[in-house]
Write a protein that holds these residues in place. Structure first.
Motif, PDB file in Angstrom:
ATOM      1  N   VAL A  53       0.854  -1.184   0.000  1.00  0.00           N
ATOM      2  CA  VAL A  53       0.000   0.000   0.000  1.00  0.00           C
ATOM      3  C   VAL A  53       0.890   1.234   0.000  1.00  0.00           C
ATOM      4  CG1 VAL A  53      -1.789   1.311   1.215  1.00  0.00           C
ATOM      5  CG2 VAL A  53      -1.825  -1.200   1.272  1.00  0.00           C
ATOM      6  N   GLU A  54       0.714   2.051  -1.023  1.00  0.00           N
ATOM      7  CA  GLU A  54       1.428   3.319  -1.122  1.00  0.00           C
ATOM      8  C   GLU A  54       0.560   4.394  -0.480  1.00  0.00           C
ATOM      9  OE1 GLU A  54       2.162   6.539  -4.624  1.00  0.00           O
ATOM     10  OE2 GLU A  54       2.433   4.427  -5.152  1.00  0.00           O
ATOM     11  N   LEU A  55       1.127   5.149   0.450  1.00  0.00           N
ATOM     12  CA  LEU A  55       0.376   6.200   1.142  1.00  0.00           C
ATOM     13  C   LEU A  55       0.879   7.582   0.750  1.00  0.00           C
ATOM     14  CD1 LEU A  55       0.121   5.018   4.863  1.00  0.00           C
ATOM     15  CD2 LEU A  55      -1.695   5.065   3.171  1.00  0.00           C
ATOM     16  N   ASP A  56      -0.065   8.473   0.504  1.00  0.00           N
ATOM     17  CA  ASP A  56       0.208   9.890   0.300  1.00  0.00           C
ATOM     18  C   ASP A  56      -0.906  10.612   1.063  1.00  0.00           C
ATOM     19  OD1 ASP A  56       0.814  12.449  -0.500  1.00  0.00           O
ATOM     20  OD2 ASP A  56       0.214  12.145  -2.592  1.00  0.00           O
ATOM     21  N   VAL A  57      -0.645  10.884   2.332  1.00  0.00           N
ATOM     22  CA  VAL A  57      -1.700  11.363   3.232  1.00  0.00           C
ATOM     23  C   VAL A  57      -1.271  12.669   3.876  1.00  0.00           C
ATOM     24  CG1 VAL A  57      -3.063  10.819   5.298  1.00  0.00           C
ATOM     25  CG2 VAL A  57      -2.432   8.995   3.704  1.00  0.00           C
ATOM     26  N   THR A  58      -2.172  13.630   3.859  1.00  0.00           N
ATOM     27  CA  THR A  58      -1.916  14.902   4.517  1.00  0.00           C
ATOM     28  C   THR A  58      -1.664  14.680   5.999  1.00  0.00           C
ATOM     29  OG1 THR A  58      -2.770  17.127   4.907  1.00  0.00           O
ATOM     30  CG2 THR A  58      -4.386  15.355   4.954  1.00  0.00           C
ATOM     31  N   ASP A  59      -0.787  15.494   6.576  1.00  0.00           N
ATOM     32  CA  ASP A  59      -0.590  15.395   8.020  1.00  0.00           C
ATOM     33  C   ASP A  59      -1.162  16.623   8.725  1.00  0.00           C
ATOM     34  OD1 ASP A  59       1.296  17.206   7.197  1.00  0.00           O
ATOM     35  OD2 ASP A  59       3.003  16.183   8.068  1.00  0.00           O
ATOM     36  N   THR A  60      -2.032  17.329   8.030  1.00  0.00           N
ATOM     37  CA  THR A  60      -2.714  18.486   8.589  1.00  0.00           C
ATOM     38  C   THR A  60      -3.732  18.022   9.625  1.00  0.00           C
ATOM     39  OG1 THR A  60      -2.521  19.597   6.463  1.00  0.00           O
ATOM     40  CG2 THR A  60      -4.137  20.497   7.998  1.00  0.00           C
ATOM     41  N   ALA A  61      -3.870  18.774  10.693  1.00  0.00           N
ATOM     42  CA  ALA A  61      -4.907  18.473  11.688  1.00  0.00           C
ATOM     43  C   ALA A  61      -6.273  18.693  11.044  1.00  0.00           C
ATOM     44  CB  ALA A  61      -4.741  19.373  12.903  1.00  0.00           C
ATOM     45  N   LEU A  62      -7.161  17.732  11.231  1.00  0.00           N
ATOM     46  CA  LEU A  62      -8.489  17.780  10.618  1.00  0.00           C
ATOM     47  C   LEU A  62      -9.574  17.775  11.681  1.00  0.00           C
ATOM     48  CD1 LEU A  62      -7.836  15.009   7.946  1.00  0.00           C
ATOM     49  CD2 LEU A  62      -8.011  17.458   7.487  1.00  0.00           C
ATOM     50  N   ASP A  63     -10.741  18.265  11.321  1.00  0.00           N
ATOM     51  CA  ASP A  63     -11.922  18.126  12.159  1.00  0.00           C
ATOM     52  C   ASP A  63     -12.086  16.642  12.514  1.00  0.00           C
ATOM     53  OD1 ASP A  63     -14.800  19.237  12.955  1.00  0.00           O
ATOM     54  OD2 ASP A  63     -15.079  17.349  11.855  1.00  0.00           O
ATOM     55  N   ALA A  64     -12.423  16.350  13.757  1.00  0.00           N
ATOM     56  CA  ALA A  64     -12.490  14.956  14.218  1.00  0.00           C
ATOM     57  C   ALA A  64     -13.447  14.112  13.381  1.00  0.00           C
ATOM     58  CB  ALA A  64     -12.885  14.910  15.687  1.00  0.00           C
ATOM     59  N   ASN A  65     -14.624  14.639  13.048  1.00  0.00           N
ATOM     60  CA  ASN A  65     -15.589  13.867  12.259  1.00  0.00           C
ATOM     61  C   ASN A  65     -15.065  13.564  10.860  1.00  0.00           C
ATOM     62  OD1 ASN A  65     -17.540  13.767  14.294  1.00  0.00           O
ATOM     63  ND2 ASN A  65     -18.409  15.734  13.664  1.00  0.00           N
ATOM     64  N   VAL A  66     -14.367  14.502  10.281  1.00  0.00           N
ATOM     65  CA  VAL A  66     -13.798  14.316   8.942  1.00  0.00           C
ATOM     66  C   VAL A  66     -12.672  13.287   8.994  1.00  0.00           C
ATOM     67  CG1 VAL A  66     -12.577  15.462   7.050  1.00  0.00           C
ATOM     68  CG2 VAL A  66     -14.476  16.619   8.194  1.00  0.00           C
ATOM     69  N   ALA A  67     -11.813  13.373  10.008  1.00  0.00           N
ATOM     70  CA  ALA A  67     -10.712  12.420  10.146  1.00  0.00           C
ATOM     71  C   ALA A  67     -11.238  11.003  10.355  1.00  0.00           C
ATOM     72  CB  ALA A  67      -9.808  12.829  11.310  1.00  0.00           C
ATOM     73  N   VAL A  68     -12.264  10.859  11.194  1.00  0.00           N
ATOM     74  CA  VAL A  68     -12.850   9.528  11.435  1.00  0.00           C
ATOM     75  C   VAL A  68     -13.451   8.977  10.143  1.00  0.00           C
ATOM     76  CG1 VAL A  68     -14.719   8.302  12.628  1.00  0.00           C
ATOM     77  CG2 VAL A  68     -13.228   9.849  13.900  1.00  0.00           C
ATOM     78  N   ALA A  69     -14.168   9.810   9.420  1.00  0.00           N
ATOM     79  CA  ALA A  69     -14.772   9.354   8.162  1.00  0.00           C
ATOM     80  C   ALA A  69     -13.689   8.928   7.171  1.00  0.00           C
ATOM     81  CB  ALA A  69     -15.651  10.450   7.566  1.00  0.00           C
ATOM     82  N   ALA A  70     -12.643   9.730   7.035  1.00  0.00           N
ATOM     83  CA  ALA A  70     -11.556   9.388   6.110  1.00  0.00           C
ATOM     84  C   ALA A  70     -10.889   8.081   6.535  1.00  0.00           C
ATOM     85  CB  ALA A  70     -10.534  10.521   6.053  1.00  0.00           C
ATOM     86  N   TYR A  71     -10.690   7.917   7.829  1.00  0.00           N
ATOM     87  CA  TYR A  71     -10.092   6.678   8.346  1.00  0.00           C
ATOM     88  C   TYR A  71     -10.939   5.470   7.951  1.00  0.00           C
ATOM     89  CZ  TYR A  71      -8.556   3.051  11.515  1.00  0.00           C
ATOM     90  OH  TYR A  71      -8.115   1.853  12.018  1.00  0.00           O
ATOM     91  N   TYR A  72     -12.230   5.541   8.173  1.00  0.00           N
ATOM     92  CA  TYR A  72     -13.086   4.401   7.860  1.00  0.00           C
ATOM     93  C   TYR A  72     -13.238   4.176   6.355  1.00  0.00           C
ATOM     94  CZ  TYR A  72     -14.017   3.485  12.696  1.00  0.00           C
ATOM     95  OH  TYR A  72     -13.851   3.148  14.017  1.00  0.00           O
ATOM     96  N   ILE A  73     -13.196   5.231   5.572  1.00  0.00           N
ATOM     97  CA  ILE A  73     -13.228   5.066   4.114  1.00  0.00           C
ATOM     98  C   ILE A  73     -12.016   4.246   3.669  1.00  0.00           C
ATOM     99  CG2 ILE A  73     -12.940   6.284   1.916  1.00  0.00           C
ATOM    100  CD1 ILE A  73     -14.614   8.591   3.263  1.00  0.00           C
ATOM    101  N   VAL A  74     -10.836   4.651   4.115  1.00  0.00           N
ATOM    102  CA  VAL A  74      -9.618   3.942   3.715  1.00  0.00           C
ATOM    103  C   VAL A  74      -9.606   2.519   4.278  1.00  0.00           C
ATOM    104  CG1 VAL A  74      -7.094   3.914   3.898  1.00  0.00           C
ATOM    105  CG2 VAL A  74      -8.291   6.072   3.409  1.00  0.00           C
ATOM    106  N   SER A  75      -9.964   2.373   5.543  1.00  0.00           N
ATOM    107  CA  SER A  75      -9.964   1.035   6.169  1.00  0.00           C
ATOM    108  C   SER A  75     -10.893   0.076   5.445  1.00  0.00           C
ATOM    109  CB  SER A  75     -10.378   1.133   7.639  1.00  0.00           C
ATOM    110  OG  SER A  75      -9.440   1.853   8.369  1.00  0.00           O
ATOM    111  N   GLU A  76     -12.113   0.513   5.170  1.00  0.00           N
ATOM    112  CA  GLU A  76     -13.079  -0.356   4.489  1.00  0.00           C
ATOM    113  C   GLU A  76     -12.638  -0.642   3.063  1.00  0.00           C
ATOM    114  OE1 GLU A  76     -16.247  -2.837   3.813  1.00  0.00           O
ATOM    115  OE2 GLU A  76     -15.601  -2.009   5.737  1.00  0.00           O
ATOM    116  N   ALA A  77     -12.130   0.370   2.380  1.00  0.00           N
ATOM    117  CA  ALA A  77     -11.683   0.160   1.004  1.00  0.00           C
ATOM    118  C   ALA A  77     -10.531  -0.850   0.961  1.00  0.00           C
ATOM    119  CB  ALA A  77     -11.262   1.487   0.374  1.00  0.00           C
ATOM    120  N   LEU A  78      -9.549  -0.711   1.846  1.00  0.00           N
ATOM    121  CA  LEU A  78      -8.438  -1.655   1.854  1.00  0.00           C
ATOM    122  C   LEU A  78      -8.880  -3.048   2.290  1.00  0.00           C
ATOM    123  CD1 LEU A  78      -5.441   0.481   3.166  1.00  0.00           C
ATOM    124  CD2 LEU A  78      -5.919  -0.266   0.815  1.00  0.00           C
TER     125      LEU A  78
END
Length: 155
Positions: A53-78
């Protein structure tokens, strides 16, 4: 690989899966996400994947709800890539574009994924639309899969 190595690897994978299930069952997101941010949490997800898995992920602090959603999108997709795609590699990109967070997961697998054919992708669609985002899936048979989600940066 020796039988003891196979058993050890299986035990480690099972322990990781049990930890993830406990976190989900308790309704909390992974501690790495809370403590170290999306980039660190996705590095852990990528390391657990049974493919490159190649990662190119922002390290900017994000709104908690947005970060959780992005986490689950990537987790489920992988998770879907590992289970169904027969892929040898995947690429994950998470970037801010204007006032949106764009999450893209691509693989080189067999394609044929469909939002309407299972609960995992349907759940992602529901999560994304609940945040006023959008989800696109391109998965031609034999051509790999590309999942693209856009989320507003402030949910």
């Amino acid at each position: 690989m020796e039988p003891s190595s196979v058993v050890s690897a299986a035990v480690e994978e099972l322990a990781a899966a049990v930890r993830e299930l406990r976190e989900l069952a308790q309704g909390i997101h992974p501690s790495a996400l809370t403590e170290r941010g999306l980039h660190a949490a996705l590095r852990i997800v990528a390391a657990r994947a049974p493919l490159d898995v190649e990662l190119d992920v922002t390290d900017t602090a994000l709104d908690a709800n947005v970060a959780v959603a992005a986490y689950y999108i990537v987790s489920e997709a992988l998770n879907n890539v590992a289970k169904y795609a027969g892929a040898s590699r995947a690429a994950v990109r998470v970037r801010e574009t204007g006032d949106r967070l764009v999450v893209v997961v691509e693989d080189d697998g067999r394609g044929g994924a469909d939002v309407d054919s299972g609960t995992g992708l349907r759940g992602l669609l529901d999560r994304v639309t609940a945040l006023d985002g959008s989800l696109e899936l391109a998965s031609p048979p034999g051509g790999g899969t590309r999942l693209r989600a856009e989320l507003p940066l402030i949910a």
